[in-house]
Enzyme design. Structure first.
Site, PDB file in Angstrom:
ATOM      1  N   TYR A  83       0.958  -1.036   0.016  1.00 47.08           N
ATOM      2  CA  TYR A  83      -0.113  -0.189   0.036  1.00 47.08           C
ATOM      3  C   TYR A  83       0.817   1.242  -0.071  1.00 47.08           C
ATOM      4  O   TYR A  83       1.820   1.399   0.816  1.00 47.08           O
ATOM      5  CB  TYR A  83      -0.857  -0.055   1.186  1.00 47.08           C
ATOM      6  N   GLY A  84       0.608   2.283  -1.009  1.00 50.12           N
ATOM      7  CA  GLY A  84       1.465   3.348  -1.260  1.00 50.12           C
ATOM      8  C   GLY A  84       2.010   4.285   0.237  1.00 50.12           C
ATOM      9  O   GLY A  84       3.070   4.543   0.141  1.00 50.12           O
ATOM     10  N   MET A  97      -8.657  12.162   3.826  1.00 51.42           N
ATOM     11  CA  MET A  97     -10.043  11.905   3.376  1.00 51.42           C
ATOM     12  C   MET A  97     -10.854  12.936   4.240  1.00 51.42           C
ATOM     13  O   MET A  97     -12.114  12.927   4.453  1.00 51.42           O
ATOM     14  CB  MET A  97     -10.429  10.533   3.847  1.00 51.42           C
ATOM     15  N   CYS A  98     -10.337  14.311   4.055  1.00 53.01           N
ATOM     16  CA  CYS A  98     -11.346  15.329   4.743  1.00 53.01           C
ATOM     17  C   CYS A  98     -11.466  16.591   3.705  1.00 53.01           C
ATOM     18  O   CYS A  98     -11.823  17.453   4.422  1.00 53.01           O
ATOM     19  CB  CYS A  98     -10.863  15.808   6.076  1.00 53.01           C
ATOM     20  N   LYS A 143      -8.978  17.574   1.438  1.00 55.24           N
ATOM     21  CA  LYS A 143      -7.816  18.394   0.891  1.00 55.24           C
ATOM     22  C   LYS A 143      -7.403  18.494  -0.364  1.00 55.24           C
ATOM     23  O   LYS A 143      -7.551  19.553  -0.990  1.00 55.24           O
ATOM     24  CB  LYS A 143      -6.480  17.757   1.689  1.00 55.24           C
ATOM     25  N   THR A 144      -7.979  17.268  -1.218  1.00 56.66           N
ATOM     26  CA  THR A 144      -7.516  17.418  -2.548  1.00 56.66           C
ATOM     27  C   THR A 144      -9.005  17.966  -3.164  1.00 56.66           C
ATOM     28  O   THR A 144      -8.603  18.926  -4.229  1.00 56.66           O
ATOM     29  CB  THR A 144      -7.447  15.726  -3.058  1.00 56.66           C
ATOM     30  N   ASN A 202     -10.390   3.299   0.549  1.00 59.66           N
ATOM     31  CA  ASN A 202      -9.179   3.697   0.268  1.00 59.66           C
ATOM     32  C   ASN A 202      -8.566   3.771  -1.194  1.00 59.66           C
ATOM     33  O   ASN A 202      -7.550   3.710  -1.341  1.00 59.66           O
ATOM     34  CB  ASN A 202      -8.279   3.580   1.303  1.00 59.66           C
ATOM     35  N   ARG A 257      -7.436   4.441  -4.890  1.00 54.47           N
ATOM     36  CA  ARG A 257      -6.825   5.441  -5.254  1.00 54.47           C
ATOM     37  C   ARG A 257      -6.480   5.482  -6.814  1.00 54.47           C
ATOM     38  O   ARG A 257      -6.412   4.754  -7.448  1.00 54.47           O
ATOM     39  CB  ARG A 257      -5.742   5.868  -4.376  1.00 54.47           C
TER      40      ARG A 257
HETATM   41  C1  SPV Z   1      -2.973  10.183   3.549  1.00 54.30           C
HETATM   42  O1  SPV Z   1      -3.432   8.933   4.095  1.00 54.30           O
HETATM   43  O2  SPV Z   1      -3.045  11.139   4.108  1.00 54.30           O
HETATM   44  C2  SPV Z   1      -2.456   9.936   2.196  1.00 54.30           C
HETATM   45  C3  SPV Z   1      -2.322   8.893   1.169  1.00 54.30           C
HETATM   46  O3  SPV Z   1      -2.203  11.127   1.590  1.00 54.30           O
HETATM   47  S1  SPV Z   1      -1.024   7.794   2.081  1.00 54.30           S
HETATM   48  O4  SPV Z   1      -0.270   8.972   3.294  1.00 54.30           O
HETATM   49  O5  SPV Z   1      -0.240   7.612   1.021  1.00 54.30           O
HETATM   50  O6  SPV Z   1      -1.410   6.821   2.568  1.00 54.30           O
HETATM   51 MN    MN Z   2      -2.211  12.664   3.070  1.00 53.58          MN
END
Ligand code: SPV
Ligand code: MN
Length: 607
Positions: A204-205, A255-256, A258-259, A369, A371
């Site tokens: 997982y990234g 997940m709040c 930001k993007t 989650n 992506r």
């Molecule tokens: C986060 O979870 O804040 C992300 C994805 O941006 S990662 O940190 O890569 O899981």
């Molecule tokens: Mn992040």
């Protein structure tokens, strides 16, 4: 040299030794010896090498191609879908021993890749060179999309380059589905002294991509030593009147929003996850440490996210992870505005609608989650300053979280210190599926950075305070809350409203609009928002909605202050005194307002 000669063929040996850097050579040799790969590939910035990585990810089964050129998909293991906080730790002598024993011979039969990157724009005072070693071509492929490659910089800097971050990763043994099998030995260890991070038995990234959250821990440590800030923040441009553009950074927990904030229509994006902030001539400048997006795909639809939607549906270099692959090899995710498939393949294997997990819970087509990984350059709203080595001057900093019942949708703090203390350092947010923990629980998450702190919290708060206090003109600090709920438990705002809050904040930065002073900060006046809603969204904003959204909730605010004071008193050893003083003052202001107006104060009453 002996080890390197043994493992590297002529061409790769030459590529490595074209960089005159003994520290680098020793590092690579040490992990070749320990991990014992079958083959080694040294990745330069060249197209041929970048392509080789792409092909390798497809060849080893970590990725598969989709119909649109450039697009692939990847799955992580069933229990490897998010950041593993439990097994992410700072290195101790015992854990170094443990990680070395896990890494021993772990790459037998695998190809090892060595890649060079730069966090931040190339040739910039902000930037940090990095080396990644991994046996996962998926990890390097992701990094090639998300970061600036820096083989040439390493070559140019040679021996002088002594302070690069180092990342060692192995997916470990992969099962027949090409996912990490030994998940019980998943470990992520951070050595802030040596600036090395080890990550094993995970794909997982967030656990494996060294330059993402693993590097953020190292950067926070380094920033504290050097007097700058490494933050979990987007960077974006917001347009004001007469072609003006004002840059903002914004910190939100995973997940709040930001993007989605950084991608608001008609504004421009520089980054959506990690920002470095430095002082320049008494002002704050920021860069994006990255150049791509590892974004959450759930809920992305053609109406709310037209630019991402378009980018995902064109032949761009994109990795989809943990989505549903339909029978006709299309990608589906929850919230995509197309009919929901009834079968396909996902992180749980063959999936049919109604499939249940061991707890009897229905398995969704795509993981919450899931992506997409893309290069910001593929987005039509990318800001022209993305690669500016000087960064962009920041006018405002925004803090936001998942708060159902306490703070108003948007508010400006009284000063840098007030903002850092009452907004950033006091942030609380409900947990999400970005980590392997229970979701929906309100947790303390100062600066949205709690998961990544590598220095004591008190010191981190102090650094933030000092950073702004030494500025000629500190950026304004705002809070936003997109998740305020009414009594029925429905969100009070639409997803689009954030576009209006941004415009209001932009005008405040330039002192072009007045505001109402409340015990907790400055809030918008109804007339201004009414006008902005009309201009920005073409929508009527009713006074009743305003009144409900901006009502000051005194009992909730007081309870929050007590929770925060308690944490800093009992769990944080070196809290700056000013934090307690400021929170106490805010408490007194709230108590006075309660005595005058009661528990719930309408916005037109507070001034
Ligand atoms: C986060 O979870 O804040 C992300 C994805 O941006 S990662 O940190 O890569 O899981
Ligand atoms: Mn992040």
């Amino acid at each position: 040299m002996e080890v390197l000669k043994n493992y590297l063929n002529h061409e790769n040996y030459r590529k490595l030794f074209d960089i005159d850097n003994p520290k680098l050579h020793r590092f690579v040799a040490e992990y070749l010896k320990l991990c014992d790969p079958a083959k080694v590939f040294i990745c330069t910035d060249g197209k041929k090498d970048i392509n080789y990585i792409r092909e390798a990810a497809i060849k080893n089964g970590e990725e598969e191609s989709l119909t649109l050129p450039g697009q692939t998909f990847h799955f992580d293991g069933y229990h490897d879908q998010a950041r593993d906080k439990t097994h992410t730790k700072f290195l101790t002598p015992e854990s170094l021993k443990e990680i070395r024993s896990i890494l021993k011979n772990i790459m037998r039969g695998h190809e090892l890749f060595v890649s060079f990157f730069c966090l931040g724009p190339s040739d910039s005072e902000f930037s940090i060179p990095c080396v990644q070693i991994t046996d996962s071509p998926y990890v390097i492929h992701s990094e090639n999309i998300l970061y600036r490659t820096a083989y040439k910089n390493f070559k140019r800097l040679g021996k002088k380059n002594t302070d690069f971050f180092r990342f060692v990763h192995s997916g470990g043994k992969l099962n027949k589905h090409h996912v990490s099998q030994n998940i019980e030995s998943r470990r992520i260890y951070i050595d802030t002294g040596e600036e090395i991070i080890y990550a094993v038995n995970t794909q997982y990234g967030g656990n494996s991509i060294g330059l993402k959250k693993l590097s953020l821990r190292l950067a926070i440590h380094r920033a504290a030593r050097e007097g700058w800030l490494a933050e979990h923040m987007f960077v974006m441009g917001v347009r004001g009147p007469k072609q003006r553009k004002t840059y903002f950074t914004g910190a939100f927990p995973s997940m709040c929003g930001k993007t989605s904030t950084s991608m608001v229509t008609n504004e421009s994006v520089l980054g959506d996850d990690i920002a470095y902030l430095r002082q320049k001539s008494g002002k704050v400048h920021a860069v994006n440490a990255e150049k791509g997006m590892f974004g959450i795909i759930r809920g992305i639809n053609s109406k709310d996210n037209p630019i991402i939607w378009k980018t995902l549906h064109n032949p761009n270099e994109i990795i989809f992870s943990n989505i549903l692959l339909t029978k006709d090899r299309q990608v589906y995710w929850v919230g995509k505005d197309v009919p929901r498939p009834t079968e396909g393949y996902n992180y749980s294997g063959e999936w049919v609608a109604g499939n249940k997990d061991k707890q009897g819970k229905e398995i969704q087509p795509s993981h919450p989650n899931a992506r997409f990984t893309l290069d910001l350059a593929a987005l039509e709203n990318v800001d022209p300053n993305l690669d500016n080595p000087a960064g962009v001057e920041i006018g405002g900093i925004i803090y936001g979280g998942r708060d159902p019942d306490t703070s108003v949708p948007v508010e400006e703090s009284f000063s840098w210190t007030h903002g850092i203390i009452t907004k950033a350092a006091s942030l609380e947010s409900k947990t999400t599926s970005a980590t392997l923990e229970e979701t929906g629980i309100k947790k303390f998450n100062p600066m949205s950075n709690i998961d990544f702190l590598s220095i004591p919290l008190g010191q981190y708060v102090e650094n933030n305070l000092n950073f702004g206090n030494s500025l000629k003109k500190p950026p304004l600090i705002f809070s936003v809350n997109y998740f305020l709920e009414n009594k029925q438990g429905n969100f009070m705002n639409t997803k689009k409203d954030k576009a209006v809050w941004l415009k209001w904040m932009e005008l405040r930065v330039h002192q072009e609009i007045s505001a109402i002073k409340t015990p907790t900060g400055f809030i918008p006046r109804y007339e201004d928002l009414k006008k902005l809603f009309k201009e920005v969204l073409g929508r009527e904003y009713h006074e009743q909605d305003y009144t409900e959204q901006f009502t000051l909730k005194i009992p909730e605010n007081l309870a929050k202050i007590d929770r925060i004071i308690e944490i800093y008193k009992t769990e944080v050893s070196d809290t700056p005194e000013v934090l307690f003083r400021m929170l106490e003052e805010q408490k007194q202001r709230l108590i006075q307002a309660r005595d005058k107006y009661g528990d719930y104060v309408l916005p037109n009453r507070v001034e």
